[in-house]
Design an enzyme around this catalytic site. Structure first.
Site, mmCIF file in Angstrom:
data_model
loop_
_atom_site.group_PDB
_atom_site.id
_atom_site.type_symbol
_atom_site.label_atom_id
_atom_site.label_comp_id
_atom_site.label_asym_id
_atom_site.label_seq_id
_atom_site.Cartn_x
_atom_site.Cartn_y
_atom_site.Cartn_z
ATOM 1 N N ARG A 21 -6.513 8.304 -2.671
ATOM 2 C CA ARG A 21 -5.925 8.186 -1.323
ATOM 3 C C ARG A 21 -6.946 7.697 -0.289
ATOM 4 N NH1 ARG A 21 -0.762 11.009 -0.332
ATOM 5 N NH2 ARG A 21 0.235 10.798 -2.352
ATOM 6 N N ARG A 25 -3.739 7.611 5.789
ATOM 7 C CA ARG A 25 -3.723 8.107 7.165
ATOM 8 C C ARG A 25 -5.055 8.559 7.734
ATOM 9 N NH1 ARG A 25 1.041 12.125 6.423
ATOM 10 N NH2 ARG A 25 -0.019 12.157 4.420
ATOM 11 N N ARG A 34 0.870 1.302 10.367
ATOM 12 C CA ARG A 34 2.041 2.162 10.137
ATOM 13 C C ARG A 34 2.920 2.295 11.369
ATOM 14 N NH1 ARG A 34 4.948 4.462 8.458
ATOM 15 N NH2 ARG A 34 4.675 6.578 7.732
ATOM 16 N N ASP A 70 2.883 3.333 -4.270
ATOM 17 C CA ASP A 70 3.173 4.745 -4.430
ATOM 18 C C ASP A 70 3.770 4.937 -5.812
ATOM 19 O OD1 ASP A 70 3.391 7.384 -2.652
ATOM 20 O OD2 ASP A 70 5.074 7.331 -4.038
ATOM 21 N N TYR A 145 10.147 14.447 -9.209
ATOM 22 C CA TYR A 145 10.840 13.868 -8.051
ATOM 23 C C TYR A 145 12.268 13.482 -8.410
ATOM 24 C CZ TYR A 145 6.384 13.836 -5.638
ATOM 25 O OH TYR A 145 5.215 14.223 -5.048
#
Ligand code: 1CP
Length: 335
Positions: A21, A25, A34, A70, A145
């Site tokens: 990652r 962010r 974003r 992702d 998921y």
């Protein structure tokens, strides 16, 4: 290319470092992009995905880039509608909960279903001077998921399906393994230099259940890539599974922060390269704390057969200056 040298089990000039990652962010330049684009748009637009992949390489000086995407991106190829909700994560409109639901799953064709991923890889290969890591979610983590319909703390819906309908579960694992193998092969053909299989949630399984319900599918993927590019296998909270996960057929084993690397080395032997494992939360502390903890991580393997990383992804609150300093520290470190 010290990252690839280390992946092959040879001795690089210094310990290589990258961060799970590393794009995302924690970087102001990512947050800026974003503001105008949602995350799936970033993933599906090659120019933007390329830019986001390059951001941490430029700013931090890491030894590898990881494709910006992702784990849920290829699921559209199976005909699954997925959204990534801010502050939540992936959400699936119609979860898979029965044998009948499995019939909805389409055949995954990378060139038709995810052409933007392959195009991003080709663009990156023209820009990068460090190796590019491709990746995919492992069958259990993807199934979580798909069955839960979104993020879950204990994966109880997915595991209940696994226990209640072992044959349907098996079919789901087989379909996800088949898709993931095709997907990773396509990434390799497009130019990635290494791949990481993320089984982020496998740590919720006992060894007996992992071996019975999950390992064969992950093994089919990793063994199917034998002889292509270096393979990294990673999970979180998987202390009880390390031997099984390393035995699935991998060149590098990713270790989270809960297991000291010297203990992992003793358990797994010398044949596998270890990747990890500074606690991501340590990077929120002052530099003194980060340095002390990074030094501890480094000393445990003495700089051999080690790729430095965090034990899981960079937290959004992390100051990128700490990460940059950590890269410099690892590069300057000597045993
Ligand atoms: O809006 C945003 O920016 C949301 C944050 C975000 C980002 C930056 C998500 C939503 N996905 C991503 C990109 C991403 N996802 C990358 C590329 C970035 C890099 O590594 O530099 C990668 C490798 C992933 C992989 C991923 N997605 C995993 C496996 C790795 C891991 O961290 O364990 C998992 C489990 C996901 C699902 C996911 N996507 C996003 C979130 C918030 C989550 C987790 C949700 C949950 O808790 O279940």
């Amino acid at each position: 290319m010290r990252f690839l040298t280390a992946c092959r089990g040879e001795a690089p000039d210094v310990v290589p470092i990258w961060f799970m990652r590393q794009a995302g962010r924690s970087l102001p330049e990512y947050r800026k992009l974003r503001e105008d684009h949602d995350i799936l748009t970033l993933c599906r637009t090659p120019d933007l995905a390329t830019e986001v992949t390059l951001q941490p390489v430029r700013r931090l000086g890491v030894d590898a880039a990881i494709l910006f995407s992702d784990i849920v991106v290829p699921l559209v190829g199976l005909g699954i509608e997925v959204e990534i909700k801010p502050k939540v994560g992936p959400v699936i409109a119609e979860p898979i909960r029965s044998v009948g639901d499995l019939e909805r799953l389409a055949t995954f064709e990378p060139e038709a279903d995810v052409p933007f991923v392959l195009e991003t890889i080709r663009l990156l290969k023209g820009e990068l001077d460090v190796p590019l890591i491709g990746f995919a979610g492992a069958p259990f983590t993807l199934a979580s998921y798909l069955v839960e319909g979104g993020p879950s703390k204990d994966h109880r819906v997915a595991k209940s399906f696994m226990y209640a309908e072992p044959e349907a579960w098996q079919k789901l694992m087989d379909r996800l393994a088949e898709m993931t193998l095709v997907y990773l092969r396509a990434q390799i053909d497009a130019g990635v230099d290494a791949i990481q299989l993320f089984d982020s949630w496998a740590g919720h399984l006992s060894p007996v259940d992992y071996e019975r319900y999950v390992l064969p599918a992950s093994e089919a993927i990793l063994r199917g890539l034998d002889g292509t590019v270096p393979r990294i296998h990673f999970g979180v909270g998987t202390a009880q599974l390390l031997e099984l996960m390393a035995g699935a057929g991998t060149d590098v084993m990713g270790i989270d922060w809960r297991v000291p690397l010297d203990a992992a080395r003793t358990r797994l032997g010398d044949d596998v390269v270890l990747q990890g494992n500074l606690d991501p939360v340590a990077c929120l502390a002052s530099w003194d704390v980060i340095e002390e903890k990074a030094d501890d991580v480094l000393k445990r393997l003495g700089g051999t057969r080690h790729i430095f990383n965090l034990g899981h992804g960079v937290l959004p609150e992390t100051d990128p200056d700490n990460l940059k300093r950590l890269v410099e520290y690892v590069h300057e470190w000597t045993p």
